[in-house]
Design a protein around this motif. Structure first.
Motif, PDB file in Angstrom:
ATOM      1  N   GLN A  67      88.416  27.669  60.165  1.00  0.00           N
ATOM      2  CA  GLN A  67      89.276  26.132  60.507  1.00  0.00           C
ATOM      3  C   GLN A  67      88.702  25.290  59.309  1.00  0.00           C
ATOM      4  N   GLN A  68      87.713  25.725  57.681  1.00  0.00           N
ATOM      5  CA  GLN A  68      87.393  25.382  56.714  1.00  0.00           C
ATOM      6  C   GLN A  68      89.292  25.759  55.755  1.00  0.00           C
ATOM      7  N   GLY A  69      89.948  26.113  56.576  1.00  0.00           N
ATOM      8  CA  GLY A  69      91.206  26.364  55.640  1.00  0.00           C
ATOM      9  C   GLY A  69      91.010  27.779  54.633  1.00  0.00           C
ATOM     10  N   HIS A  70      90.121  28.314  55.462  1.00  0.00           N
ATOM     11  CA  HIS A  70      90.002  29.528  53.812  1.00  0.00           C
ATOM     12  C   HIS A  70      90.857  30.701  54.236  1.00  0.00           C
ATOM     13  N   ILE A  71      91.968  32.010  54.108  1.00  0.00           N
ATOM     14  CA  ILE A  71      92.416  33.124  54.002  1.00  0.00           C
ATOM     15  C   ILE A  71      90.472  33.971  54.564  1.00  0.00           C
ATOM     16  N   VAL A  72      91.029  34.346  55.156  1.00  0.00           N
ATOM     17  CA  VAL A  72      89.577  35.111  55.672  1.00  0.00           C
ATOM     18  C   VAL A  72      90.298  37.080  55.638  1.00  0.00           C
ATOM     19  N   ARG A  73      89.304  37.940  55.091  1.00  0.00           N
ATOM     20  CA  ARG A  73      89.876  39.174  54.612  1.00  0.00           C
ATOM     21  C   ARG A  73      89.612  39.731  55.452  1.00  0.00           C
ATOM     22  N   VAL A  74      90.071  40.940  56.079  1.00  0.00           N
ATOM     23  CA  VAL A  74      89.419  41.675  56.992  1.00  0.00           C
ATOM     24  C   VAL A  74      89.498  42.942  56.694  1.00  0.00           C
ATOM     25  N   GLY A  75      87.868  43.670  56.121  1.00  0.00           N
ATOM     26  CA  GLY A  75      88.606  44.828  55.524  1.00  0.00           C
ATOM     27  C   GLY A  75      89.392  45.137  54.083  1.00  0.00           C
ATOM     28  N   SER A  99      99.128  14.211  64.843  1.00  0.00           N
ATOM     29  CA  SER A  99     100.157  14.298  65.533  1.00  0.00           C
ATOM     30  C   SER A  99     101.493  14.734  65.037  1.00  0.00           C
ATOM     31  N   MET A 100     101.611  14.784  64.298  1.00  0.00           N
ATOM     32  CA  MET A 100     102.863  15.532  62.814  1.00  0.00           C
ATOM     33  C   MET A 100     102.802  17.207  62.859  1.00  0.00           C
ATOM     34  N   ILE A 101     101.438  17.232  62.525  1.00  0.00           N
ATOM     35  CA  ILE A 101     101.269  18.812  62.959  1.00  0.00           C
ATOM     36  C   ILE A 101     101.224  19.541  64.131  1.00  0.00           C
ATOM     37  N   LYS A 102     102.291  20.568  63.980  1.00  0.00           N
ATOM     38  CA  LYS A 102     101.733  21.446  65.823  1.00  0.00           C
ATOM     39  C   LYS A 102     102.261  22.485  65.575  1.00  0.00           C
ATOM     40  N   ASN A 103     102.020  23.100  66.373  1.00  0.00           N
ATOM     41  CA  ASN A 103     101.816  24.556  66.426  1.00  0.00           C
ATOM     42  C   ASN A 103     101.138  24.766  65.676  1.00  0.00           C
ATOM     43  N   PRO A 104      99.279  25.447  65.568  1.00  0.00           N
ATOM     44  CA  PRO A 104      98.880  26.345  64.600  1.00  0.00           C
ATOM     45  C   PRO A 104      99.196  27.627  65.147  1.00  0.00           C
ATOM     46  N   ARG A 105      98.668  28.515  64.191  1.00  0.00           N
ATOM     47  CA  ARG A 105      97.944  29.816  64.724  1.00  0.00           C
ATOM     48  C   ARG A 105      97.413  30.409  63.760  1.00  0.00           C
ATOM     49  N   ILE A 106      96.968  31.516  64.171  1.00  0.00           N
ATOM     50  CA  ILE A 106      96.450  32.335  63.298  1.00  0.00           C
ATOM     51  C   ILE A 106      97.545  33.429  63.146  1.00  0.00           C
ATOM     52  N   VAL A 107      97.747  34.106  61.963  1.00  0.00           N
ATOM     53  CA  VAL A 107      98.637  34.515  61.349  1.00  0.00           C
ATOM     54  C   VAL A 107      97.664  36.414  60.982  1.00  0.00           C
ATOM     55  N   PHE A 108      97.715  37.624  61.035  1.00  0.00           N
ATOM     56  CA  PHE A 108      97.694  38.152  60.667  1.00  0.00           C
ATOM     57  C   PHE A 108      98.569  39.081  59.448  1.00  0.00           C
ATOM     58  N   THR A 109      98.126  39.447  58.600  1.00  0.00           N
ATOM     59  CA  THR A 109      98.735  40.471  57.423  1.00  0.00           C
ATOM     60  C   THR A 109      98.037  41.159  56.790  1.00  0.00           C
ATOM     61  N   PRO A 110      98.431  42.069  57.929  1.00  0.00           N
ATOM     62  CA  PRO A 110      98.255  43.870  57.472  1.00  0.00           C
ATOM     63  C   PRO A 110      98.358  43.749  55.621  1.00  0.00           C
TER      64      PRO A 110
END
Length: 168
Positions: A67-75, A99-110
């Motif tokens: 929510q603060q805009g950081h990328i989170v490392r998962v180990g 009104s112009m930013i749409k479809n936010p989603r969380i992406v996991f990148t292995p």
């Protein structure tokens, strides 16, 4: 083994072409947190409840960081990040984020190492055929029902008990 089902579909890029058989993944039911933590901590000194607690702490931390805009490392598994789509404007003063930013989603990148370790050990197993709304338990059952092979007959491509390794 990762199971797949064969389904006859149209190629969306060639709608007038005849349908072809495509493999579709069959995802197995996810374990509960309790089942997963018990299995993951088996033969270790870590108690499953400790691992559950660690997951809850990490979940709370990851939510805050994302929510603060950081990328989170998962180990060593990879990273989580937020992506979104946006409408465009010709005049920068007309841009309205709410009104112009749409479809936010969380992406996991292995991570490269995690991705390679999973994919290098991946094997596939036929989990059936879906044809005209009828689900057949195996490729052999489908062939028998369609008269492609007889009840007692076998074919060279009887692969329901064999596995396929895609990368090696």
């Amino acid at each position: 083994m990762y199971k797949y089902k064969l389904i006859k579909k149209y190629n969306p890029q060639q709608k007038d072409a005849p349908r072809k058989w495509y493999a579709t993944s069959i995802g197995e039911k996810a374990q509960t947190v309790k089942e997963m933590t018990r299995a993951a901590t088996e033969n270790t000194t870590t108690a499953p409840i400790e691992m559950e607690g660690a997951f809850q702490l990490f979940s709370n931390y990851a939510k805050q960081q994302l929510q603060q805009g950081h990328i989170v490392r998962v180990g060593d598994l990879g990273t989580l990040r937020i992506t979104f789509q946006s409408e465009g404007v010709e005049d920068i003063t007309q841009f309205n984020a709410s009104s112009m930013i749409k479809n936010p989603r969380i992406v996991f990148t292995p991570s490269k190492e995690f991705r390679e370790s999973v994919l290098n050990g991946l094997q596939f197993q036929n989990g059936g055929v879906l044809d005209e709304g009828i689900s057949y338990a195996s490729l052999v059952d489908y062939k028998k029902a369609k008269g492609i092979i007889s009840d007692g007959g076998s074919t060279d491509d009887d692969d329901e008990n064999q596995s396929e390794t895609p990368l090696g």
